[in-house]
Design an enzyme around this catalytic site. Structure first.
Site, short mmCIF file in Angstrom:
data_model
loop_
_atom_site.label_atom_id
_atom_site.label_comp_id
_atom_site.label_asym_id
_atom_site.label_seq_id
_atom_site.Cartn_x
_atom_site.Cartn_y
_atom_site.Cartn_z
CB ALA A 88 -1.12 0.23 1.36
CE LYS A 89 5.51 1.00 -3.51
NZ LYS A 89 4.76 -0.42 -3.77
NE ARG A 90 -3.09 3.18 2.06
CZ ARG A 90 -3.34 3.08 0.95
NH1 ARG A 90 -2.80 3.16 -0.13
NH2 ARG A 90 -4.58 2.30 0.40
#
Length: 266
Positions: A88-90
């Site tokens: 998700a690379k949040r």
């Protein structure tokens, strides 16, 4: 069961350090097949060859309303004893980060997530606080543009930014649930990061379509126990064939890559 235990069990059971990225591109899926059915077929064909699966949320979000349902059903289709890494690379502040963490760990039921450290520790803490899950921090990514920031040097000792991130990750790893994302296209950096973090799991994308060398990755990243790396491949496996034999082709591609990784492990 914690991510660490689930990963260790799957690695041992399947004799595998291979992770398959479930990144469905509609235009590449065999004609007449739904995204969900495609994902399920790939999972069924490869579940005994992997240590993890990694769906990239962008490919599901791009499908609109149905995408979230497909993502949840895809995760449900993965055997319970194989960990799921939500790519998700949040990275955001305070309550927003808490909401992201809750969505990924509680609503989706993922075992791990990828996060962006740019906003600092407080943006990652809500994820890290899920002690039984894992948080993979972007450190040295495989894309060419990573040079723009990650290779910049700072301080008297001229440390690269990715080295500083690796150091911070070690400081923050109070629950032993943090890993790092390091691209396969940078084996020397993998070696350096492994030396800095001897026991930390490394999620390594970039073999196959992106050109990472499997032998160099294994030699650079493997830990003292013969593990510690999760080597991800997506397109090379998912789209090994565009015909009716796509499941057999996906299985064959996964088995070849798993066995190649194991060859260099030894």
């Amino acid at each position: 069961m914690s991510f660490q235990n689930k990963l260790a069990d799957a690695t041992k059971k399947n004799n595998s350090l291979l992770c398959i990225g479930l990144d469905p591109q509609v235009e590449k899926i065999p004609l007449g097949l739904s995204v969900l059915d495609f994902n399920k077929a790939v999972i069924d064909a490869t579940a005994d060859l992997v240590c993890a699966y990694k769906p990239n949320l962008a490919f599901y979000e791009a499908l609109g309303e149905q995408g979230y349902r497909i993502l949840k059903e895809t995760i449900k289709a993965i055997p319970q004893d194989i960990p799921v890494i939500a790519d998700a690379k949040r990275g955001d502040i305070g309550n927003t980060a808490k909401a992201y963490a809750r969505a990924i760990f509680e609503e989706l039921g993922a075992d791990a997530v990828t996060v962006n450290p740019y906003l600092g520790h407080d943006s990652l803490k809500p994820f890290i606080d899920y002690k039984d899950r894992a948080v993979f921090i972007l450190c040295r990514t495989s894309n060419p543009g990573s040079e723009d920031f990650q290779a910049l040097e700072f301080g008297d000792k001229q440390k690269h930014l990715f080295e500083i991130i690796a150091e911070k990750a070690s400081e923050w790893n109070i629950f032993n649930n943090i890993g790092l994302v390091v691209g396969a296209t940078y084996p020397q950096e993998i070696k350096l990061i492994r030396r800095m973090n001897p026991k930390m799991p490394l999620l390594i994308p970039g073999v196959g379509a992106q050109g990472g060398d499997v032998k160099a990755v294994v030699a650079s990243g493997i830990d003292a126990s013969g593990g510690g790396i999760i080597i991800n491949s997506s397109r090379q496996i998912l789209y090994a064939s565009s015909g009716k034999d796509f499941t057999q082709a996906a299985r064959k591609a996964a088995q070849i890559l798993r066995d190649e990784i194991n060859l260099y492990r030894r």
